[in-house]
Motif scaffolding. Structure first.
Motif, PDB file in Angstrom:
ATOM      1  N   GLY A 116      10.303 -25.068  15.878  1.00  0.00           N
ATOM      2  CA  GLY A 116       9.258 -24.468  16.696  1.00  0.00           C
ATOM      3  C   GLY A 116       9.694 -24.185  18.119  1.00  0.00           C
ATOM      4  N   LYS A 117      10.839 -24.710  18.514  1.00  0.00           N
ATOM      5  CA  LYS A 117      11.409 -24.489  19.846  1.00  0.00           C
ATOM      6  C   LYS A 117      12.898 -24.234  19.695  1.00  0.00           C
ATOM      7  CE  LYS A 117       7.584 -25.615  22.106  1.00  0.00           C
ATOM      8  NZ  LYS A 117       6.819 -24.639  22.898  1.00  0.00           N
ATOM      9  N   SER A 118      13.469 -23.566  20.670  1.00  0.00           N
ATOM     10  CA  SER A 118      14.915 -23.344  20.648  1.00  0.00           C
ATOM     11  C   SER A 118      15.640 -24.627  21.042  1.00  0.00           C
ATOM     12  CB  SER A 118      15.304 -22.225  21.614  1.00  0.00           C
ATOM     13  OG  SER A 118      15.148 -22.648  22.968  1.00  0.00           O
ATOM     14  N   LEU A 119      16.902 -24.717  20.674  1.00  0.00           N
ATOM     15  CA  LEU A 119      17.711 -25.874  21.054  1.00  0.00           C
ATOM     16  C   LEU A 119      17.803 -25.980  22.577  1.00  0.00           C
ATOM     17  CD1 LEU A 119      19.504 -28.232  20.177  1.00  0.00           C
ATOM     18  CD2 LEU A 119      21.439 -26.641  20.097  1.00  0.00           C
ATOM     19  N   THR A 120      17.883 -24.847  23.257  1.00  0.00           N
ATOM     20  CA  THR A 120      17.939 -24.830  24.722  1.00  0.00           C
ATOM     21  C   THR A 120      16.710 -25.495  25.322  1.00  0.00           C
ATOM     22  OG1 THR A 120      19.284 -22.814  24.773  1.00  0.00           O
ATOM     23  CG2 THR A 120      18.011 -23.328  26.756  1.00  0.00           C
ATOM     24  N   GLU A 121      15.532 -25.145  24.813  1.00  0.00           N
ATOM     25  CA  GLU A 121      14.289 -25.738  25.304  1.00  0.00           C
ATOM     26  C   GLU A 121      14.246 -27.232  25.038  1.00  0.00           C
ATOM     27  OE1 GLU A 121      11.124 -22.049  24.780  1.00  0.00           O
ATOM     28  OE2 GLU A 121      11.706 -23.229  23.027  1.00  0.00           O
ATOM     29  N   LEU A 122      14.651 -27.636  23.844  1.00  0.00           N
ATOM     30  CA  LEU A 122      14.571 -29.048  23.466  1.00  0.00           C
ATOM     31  C   LEU A 122      15.510 -29.918  24.297  1.00  0.00           C
ATOM     32  CD1 LEU A 122      14.384 -28.637  19.585  1.00  0.00           C
ATOM     33  CD2 LEU A 122      12.543 -29.403  21.089  1.00  0.00           C
ATOM     34  N   VAL A 123      16.721 -29.437  24.533  1.00  0.00           N
ATOM     35  CA  VAL A 123      17.676 -30.220  25.329  1.00  0.00           C
ATOM     36  C   VAL A 123      17.161 -30.385  26.760  1.00  0.00           C
ATOM     37  CG1 VAL A 123      19.982 -30.214  26.355  1.00  0.00           C
ATOM     38  CG2 VAL A 123      19.701 -29.642  23.945  1.00  0.00           C
ATOM     39  N   GLY A 124      16.712 -29.294  27.370  1.00  0.00           N
ATOM     40  CA  GLY A 124      16.184 -29.382  28.732  1.00  0.00           C
ATOM     41  C   GLY A 124      14.983 -30.303  28.813  1.00  0.00           C
ATOM     42  N   HIS A 125      14.107 -30.210  27.826  1.00  0.00           N
ATOM     43  CA  HIS A 125      12.893 -31.034  27.790  1.00  0.00           C
ATOM     44  C   HIS A 125      13.239 -32.518  27.705  1.00  0.00           C
ATOM     45  CE1 HIS A 125       8.511 -31.340  26.554  1.00  0.00           C
ATOM     46  NE2 HIS A 125       8.957 -32.562  26.287  1.00  0.00           N
ATOM     47  N   GLU A 126      14.075 -32.876  26.741  1.00  0.00           N
ATOM     48  CA  GLU A 126      14.379 -34.293  26.529  1.00  0.00           C
ATOM     49  C   GLU A 126      15.248 -34.869  27.644  1.00  0.00           C
ATOM     50  OE1 GLU A 126      12.650 -35.758  24.359  1.00  0.00           O
ATOM     51  OE2 GLU A 126      11.932 -33.938  23.372  1.00  0.00           O
ATOM     52  N   TYR A 127      16.127 -34.059  28.192  1.00  0.00           N
ATOM     53  CA  TYR A 127      16.964 -34.547  29.302  1.00  0.00           C
ATOM     54  C   TYR A 127      16.089 -34.877  30.515  1.00  0.00           C
ATOM     55  CZ  TYR A 127      20.893 -34.912  32.571  1.00  0.00           C
ATOM     56  OH  TYR A 127      21.808 -35.359  33.494  1.00  0.00           O
ATOM     57  N   THR A 128      15.021 -34.119  30.704  1.00  0.00           N
ATOM     58  CA  THR A 128      14.100 -34.397  31.802  1.00  0.00           C
ATOM     59  C   THR A 128      13.514 -35.794  31.675  1.00  0.00           C
ATOM     60  OG1 THR A 128      13.525 -32.054  32.008  1.00  0.00           O
ATOM     61  CG2 THR A 128      11.983 -33.634  32.961  1.00  0.00           C
ATOM     62  N   HIS A 129      13.159 -36.198  30.458  1.00  0.00           N
ATOM     63  CA  HIS A 129      12.612 -37.549  30.254  1.00  0.00           C
ATOM     64  C   HIS A 129      13.619 -38.617  30.682  1.00  0.00           C
ATOM     65  CE1 HIS A 129       9.130 -35.906  28.410  1.00  0.00           C
ATOM     66  NE2 HIS A 129       9.652 -35.669  27.214  1.00  0.00           N
ATOM     67  N   ILE A 130      14.876 -38.402  30.363  1.00  0.00           N
ATOM     68  CA  ILE A 130      15.922 -39.380  30.735  1.00  0.00           C
ATOM     69  C   ILE A 130      16.035 -39.477  32.255  1.00  0.00           C
ATOM     70  CG2 ILE A 130      18.367 -39.957  30.557  1.00  0.00           C
ATOM     71  CD1 ILE A 130      17.196 -40.102  27.845  1.00  0.00           C
ATOM     72  N   VAL A 131      16.131 -38.329  32.903  1.00  0.00           N
ATOM     73  CA  VAL A 131      16.292 -38.308  34.363  1.00  0.00           C
ATOM     74  C   VAL A 131      15.070 -38.916  35.055  1.00  0.00           C
ATOM     75  CG1 VAL A 131      16.505 -36.803  36.383  1.00  0.00           C
ATOM     76  CG2 VAL A 131      17.879 -36.363  34.338  1.00  0.00           C
ATOM     77  N   LEU A 132      13.872 -38.541  34.599  1.00  0.00           N
ATOM     78  CA  LEU A 132      12.647 -39.071  35.202  1.00  0.00           C
ATOM     79  C   LEU A 132      12.593 -40.594  35.119  1.00  0.00           C
ATOM     80  CD1 LEU A 132       9.479 -36.908  34.378  1.00  0.00           C
ATOM     81  CD2 LEU A 132      10.249 -37.743  36.602  1.00  0.00           C
ATOM     82  N   ALA A 133      12.981 -41.141  33.982  1.00  0.00           N
ATOM     83  CA  ALA A 133      12.951 -42.595  33.814  1.00  0.00           C
ATOM     84  C   ALA A 133      13.841 -43.275  34.848  1.00  0.00           C
ATOM     85  CB  ALA A 133      13.392 -42.968  32.399  1.00  0.00           C
ATOM     86  N   HIS A 134      15.024 -42.727  35.061  1.00  0.00           N
ATOM     87  CA  HIS A 134      15.927 -43.295  36.067  1.00  0.00           C
ATOM     88  C   HIS A 134      15.364 -43.128  37.470  1.00  0.00           C
ATOM     89  CE1 HIS A 134      19.631 -44.448  33.831  1.00  0.00           C
ATOM     90  NE2 HIS A 134      19.152 -43.591  32.929  1.00  0.00           N
ATOM     91  N   LYS A 135      14.813 -41.955  37.755  1.00  0.00           N
ATOM     92  CA  LYS A 135      14.268 -41.695  39.092  1.00  0.00           C
ATOM     93  C   LYS A 135      13.080 -42.607  39.398  1.00  0.00           C
ATOM     94  CE  LYS A 135      16.658 -38.437  41.141  1.00  0.00           C
ATOM     95  NZ  LYS A 135      17.199 -38.611  42.511  1.00  0.00           N
ATOM     96  N   ALA A 136      12.314 -42.956  38.367  1.00  0.00           N
ATOM     97  CA  ALA A 136      11.155 -43.829  38.549  1.00  0.00           C
ATOM     98  C   ALA A 136      11.520 -45.300  38.387  1.00  0.00           C
ATOM     99  CB  ALA A 136      10.057 -43.455  37.563  1.00  0.00           C
TER     100      ALA A 136
END
Length: 271
Positions: A116-136
């Motif tokens: 339902g989503k492109s690989l590009t969208e999925l990688v960017g989406h999930e990587y954001t979760h990783i970065v946010l967790a570290h930033k918080a």
């Protein structure tokens, strides 16, 4: 004769054990600057790495410098292995998962699954979760902010999202930001609405209070602040006050008129 039978059984057992071991073996990692890729089909690695590098640059603009270890990114064809990697079952509509504490992203392969989503969208989406967790500093992050920023970075907003939001506005079915915390229990259409509202909430925050509001929000969470504290730092409003003004924005932009417009555009496109 008996020895031949025993030898045959032994050989069969050895073959079965080898098959199990081979099936459980992970693909060899392909290492890049910011990630290690464990892909069942390695032809997707250039696309995934390009998406991750782009997401990293965008997140640096939103949240400041990023200092995290290289993440492990898996692209798997087998559903059982996908669930084994993420440590449990997953909603049917889910195509990928991030595990920030383990520095890991797991994505279903487009070779075997409808994402339902492109690989590009999925990688960017999930990587954001990783970065946010570290930033918080691994403090709890409200789901609407987590998913909304991930959608903003992943660029996964479509005409279907517009239609879903317009239908919800026309029928008075918007859900509260707090309720989005339970999105994994939602059915597909309700989950789509929750993700859409998350995206629009973060976009509204950024558009009206600037990129620095995102940094202030996450920084307040990182030092143990509540969601009210974080929004007060970002906007000068509590969650209730912010949600009131955000809801006004929603009802002004997504309603019966926008539903009619989107429907007309759909039929014109088909024509």
């Amino acid at each position: 004769m008996k020895s031949r039978v025993l030898s045959g059984v032994t050989l069969l057992l050895v073959v079965m054990v080898l098959a199990l071991v081979t099936g459980a073996t992970e693909p060899e990692p392909v290492r890049r600057l910011w990630a290690e890729y464990y892909f069942d089909n390695q032809r997707y690695i250039p696309q995934a790495d390009s998406a991750l590098v782009r997401a990293r640059a965008q997140l640096t603009g939103y949240l400041g410098e990023i200092e995290i270890p290289p993440v492990k990114v898996y692209l798997v064809e087998d559903l059982e292995r996908f669930e084994r990697l993420i440590g449990g079952r997953f909603p049917e509509w889910g195509a990928a998962a991030a595990l920030p504490a383990r520095g890991m992203i797991v994505i279903k392969s487009p070779d075997r699954h409808r994402l339902g989503k492109s690989l590009t969208e999925l990688v960017g989406h999930e990587y954001t979760h990783i970065v946010l967790a570290h930033k918080a500093a691994f403090a709890p992050i409200p789901r609407w902010f987590n998913e909304g920023l991930a959608m903003l970075v992943g660029m996964d907003w479509s005409w279907e999202n517009n239609m879903a939001m317009s239908k919800a506005g026309a029928m008075g079915q918007f859900i509260s930001l707090a309720e989005i915390d339970r999105v994994n229990t939602f059915t597909g259409p309700r989950a789509q609405l929750a993700y859409g509202q998350s995206y629009l909430a973060v976009k509204y925050l950024r558009d009206n209070y600037g990129d620095s509001s995102l940094v202030r929000f996450v920084s307040a969470l990182a030092v143990g602040g509540s969601v009210d504290d974080a929004l007060m730092a970002a906007t000068g409003s509590t969650l209730s006050e912010f949600e009131t003004e955000y809801h006004v924005f929603l009802t002004e932009h997504y309603n019966l008129v926008s539903l009619f417009t989107n429907t007309m555009l759909f039929w014109l496109f088909l024509a």
